[in-house]
Design a protein around this motif. Sequence first.
Motif, short mmCIF file in Angstrom:
data_model
loop_
_atom_site.label_atom_id
_atom_site.label_comp_id
_atom_site.label_asym_id
_atom_site.label_seq_id
_atom_site.Cartn_x
_atom_site.Cartn_y
_atom_site.Cartn_z
N TYR A 166 0.80 -1.22 0.00
CA TYR A 166 0.00 0.00 0.00
C TYR A 166 0.84 1.28 0.00
O TYR A 166 0.34 2.36 0.27
CB TYR A 166 -1.00 0.02 1.16
N ILE A 168 3.44 3.87 -2.28
CA ILE A 168 3.94 4.28 -3.59
C ILE A 168 5.33 4.86 -3.37
O ILE A 168 5.49 5.85 -2.65
CB ILE A 168 3.02 5.33 -4.23
N ASP A 181 -1.02 4.70 -0.18
CA ASP A 181 -2.20 4.64 -1.03
C ASP A 181 -3.39 4.35 -0.12
O ASP A 181 -3.55 3.23 0.37
CB ASP A 181 -2.02 3.54 -2.08
N LYS A 182 -4.24 5.34 0.10
CA LYS A 182 -5.31 5.21 1.08
C LYS A 182 -6.33 4.15 0.70
O LYS A 182 -6.91 3.49 1.57
CB LYS A 182 -6.00 6.56 1.28
N LYS A 184 -5.71 1.28 -1.04
CA LYS A 184 -5.10 -0.02 -0.73
C LYS A 184 -4.99 -0.23 0.77
O LYS A 184 -5.19 -1.34 1.27
CB LYS A 184 -3.73 -0.14 -1.39
#
Length: 257
Positions: A166, A168, A181-182, A184
């Motif tokens: 989650y 990047i 990544d909110k 995920k």
Amino acid sequence: MRKLYIPLLFVALLGFSSCVDIEEHYDFKEDGSCKLVYGFEMSKAVSILMNLMTDSVRATPQFSLAKDTTLNFYDALPDTSAAKLNPEEVAMAKSSDLSVQMDLSKGIMRINMSHTAKSAADLQYYLQHISTVSVNTPKVDLLDPKNPAKNSNAFSMQRFVAGQDYYIYEVTPHSFSRIIDKIKFGKFLQRTKSTMAAAKAMLIDMPYKVVMNFAHPVKKVSNPKAILSADRKQVTLVTNMDDVMKDPTLMNLKVDF
């Protein structure tokens, strides 16, 4: 046979989703390489586990097992898992080592996974892909203090992974950046909400620490909670899963060096 190594990985791990103290340690070298170590400390949870176990369960072979060893991560993969890897993933697995220290009778359970990236591009690839390579290992499920009968079946199979999918990442020769990544992360929380709830009920916190050492003084750090050493060559970020669940951006980190 790689499967002969699997008993050495009798670890109680759910990655970042269980009652594990996690530390990511980065050492950025003058030549552009970086040594990364994922450290997982389970001793606190094991101590709780042992207190809830009956004498008969503690007398089983699983609880008398003790290991202190280092092995290559690729050699620990089942043949079926290794066969699915592409050449880049094979190289990544072969350049990673697992160090396991475990003695359940003494409440000790630790594992380190280490990798030395030759360049910024190599480090970014590793961070983005290592969570896709896993080993099926026995794990210790979180116990239910209200239902001791279930605790005798606390062992099951679990994927051992380092890192999480989650984030990047963007890594260059002079900068390191990771953004959560909110979407995920939200899916991750949905998958692990029962484990999180059980850990919280048993008063088990889940601290998370990132330590980054640099060959030269750091120019800029984005996260206001990150601590910069007096010589500006070390960045330390400490948080816990409880706080991250409320504000995932606490895990965001960008360092210019």
